[in-house]
Design a protein around this motif. Structure first.
Motif, short mmCIF file in Angstrom:
data_model
loop_
_atom_site.label_atom_id
_atom_site.label_comp_id
_atom_site.label_asym_id
_atom_site.label_seq_id
_atom_site.Cartn_x
_atom_site.Cartn_y
_atom_site.Cartn_z
N GLU A 40 53.77 42.48 37.82
CA GLU A 40 54.74 43.45 37.31
C GLU A 40 54.84 43.40 35.79
N THR A 41 54.70 42.21 35.22
CA THR A 41 54.70 42.08 33.76
C THR A 41 53.49 42.79 33.16
N ILE A 42 52.33 42.62 33.78
CA ILE A 42 51.11 43.27 33.30
C ILE A 42 51.28 44.79 33.34
N VAL A 96 41.84 35.53 34.56
CA VAL A 96 41.91 35.67 36.02
C VAL A 96 40.87 36.62 36.63
N ALA A 97 40.02 37.21 35.83
CA ALA A 97 39.11 38.25 36.34
C ALA A 97 38.27 37.79 37.53
N SER A 98 37.94 36.52 37.59
CA SER A 98 37.10 36.06 38.69
C SER A 98 37.84 35.13 39.65
N THR A 99 39.16 34.98 39.46
CA THR A 99 39.89 34.02 40.30
C THR A 99 41.09 34.59 41.02
N ASN A 100 41.60 35.76 40.58
CA ASN A 100 42.82 36.31 41.17
C ASN A 100 42.66 37.82 41.27
N GLU A 101 42.35 38.30 42.46
CA GLU A 101 42.06 39.71 42.66
C GLU A 101 43.26 40.60 42.36
N VAL A 102 44.46 40.17 42.72
CA VAL A 102 45.66 40.99 42.47
C VAL A 102 45.84 41.23 40.97
N LEU A 103 45.72 40.18 40.19
CA LEU A 103 45.91 40.32 38.75
C LEU A 103 44.71 40.98 38.09
N ARG A 104 43.51 40.77 38.63
CA ARG A 104 42.34 41.47 38.10
C ARG A 104 42.53 42.97 38.25
N VAL A 105 42.97 43.40 39.43
CA VAL A 105 43.19 44.83 39.68
C VAL A 105 44.29 45.36 38.77
N ALA A 106 45.35 44.61 38.58
CA ALA A 106 46.44 45.06 37.71
C ALA A 106 45.94 45.25 36.28
N THR A 107 45.16 44.30 35.77
CA THR A 107 44.66 44.45 34.40
C THR A 107 43.65 45.59 34.32
N ALA A 108 42.80 45.74 35.33
CA ALA A 108 41.83 46.85 35.34
C ALA A 108 42.56 48.19 35.37
N ASP A 109 43.62 48.27 36.15
CA ASP A 109 44.40 49.52 36.21
C ASP A 109 45.00 49.87 34.85
N VAL A 110 45.53 48.87 34.18
CA VAL A 110 46.12 49.12 32.85
C VAL A 110 45.04 49.57 31.87
N PHE A 111 43.91 48.88 31.86
CA PHE A 111 42.84 49.30 30.95
C PHE A 111 42.39 50.73 31.26
#
Length: 180
Positions: A40-42, A96-111
Motif C-alpha cells: 500500500e505504501t508503494i 524484492v524483484a526476484s524474491t517477493n512477487e506481490v511487491l514486484r507487481v506493485a512496483t511494476a504497476d507504479v512504473f
C-alpha cells in the motif's frame, strides 16, 4: 522508511515507533502485516511521486527546458536530503524483484503508471505514440539510474548529466520529421 531503508531494513516496530502508534495497530489496519503495508505504501507513494513529477514538468512551458528543470530539481533535492531519499519505488523494486512477487507487481504497476503518464505528457509534443512512450521510458530509466549513481557517489552531477541527455533526446524527437 521503505524509501530510505528498503523493505528488509524497515521493521514494523520502528514503523510503529515513528508513527507514535501502538504496535498492534499495524495488524489492525494491515492484517497482511509488513507486506501489505509495503504494498500500500508503494502504490500510494508511487502515485503521489508521479503527480509531483508531472507538476514539476508542467511548471515550465517549453518541454525541453521542462525536462532539464525537472532533473535539476531532482539534483538539488537529493543533495539537500544528504543523498538519503531518492525514488520511493526503486529502493524496494531493486531489493524484492526476484524474491517477493506481490511487491514486484506493485512496483511494476507504479512504473507502468509513470510510463503512461509520461507518454501522455510527451505526446503533447511528439505525435508518434511509440516515440512518446520511448521518451517516457527513457526519462524514467535515466532518472532512476542517475539517482543510483548520485547516491553512490554522493554527487548530484549524474542527475544533471541525465537531464541534459534527456533534453537532447527530446530535442531530437521534436526535430525529427513525422514518420521517421
Amino acid at each position: 522508511m521503505f524509501r530510505r531503508n528498503g523493505y528488509s531494513g524497515t521493521g514494523l516496530k520502528r514503523i510503529a515507533t515513528e508513527a507514535d502508534a501502538p504496535f498492534g495497530s499495524i495488524y489492525h489496519f494491515f492484517p497482511g502485516g509488513k507486506q501489505q503495508l509495503a504494498e500500500e505504501t508503494i502504490r500510494t507513494s508511487g502515485g503521489e511521486y508521479g503527480r509531483m513529477v508531472l507538476a514539476l514538468l508542467e511548471s515550465v512551458a517549453d518541454p525541453v527546458e521542462s525536462v532539464t528543470h525537472a532533473f535539476e530539481a531532482a539534483a538539488h533535492d537529493i543533495a539537500a536530503n544528504d543523498y538519503a531519499d531518492a525514488c520511493p519505488i526503486a529502493t524496494v523494486a531493486l531489493e524484492v524483484a526476484s524474491t517477493n512477487e506481490v511487491l514486484r507487481v506493485a512496483t511494476a504497476d507504479v512504473f507502468e503508471e509513470w510510463v503512461g503518464a509520461g507518454e501522455q505528457w510527451f505526446g503533447r509534443w511528439v505525435t508518434d505514440p511509440n516515440s512518446a512512450r520511448s521518451l517516457a521510458c527513457s526519462m524514467i530509466m535515466m532518472l532512476e539510474g542517475a539517482f543510483v549513481l548520485s547516491r553512490a557517489s554522493r554527487d548530484p552531477e549524474p542527475l544533471r548529466v541525465a537531464g541534459r541527455s534527456m533534453a537532447e533526446l527530446l530535442r531530437a524527437s521534436l526535430e525529427r520529421p513525422v514518420g521517421d
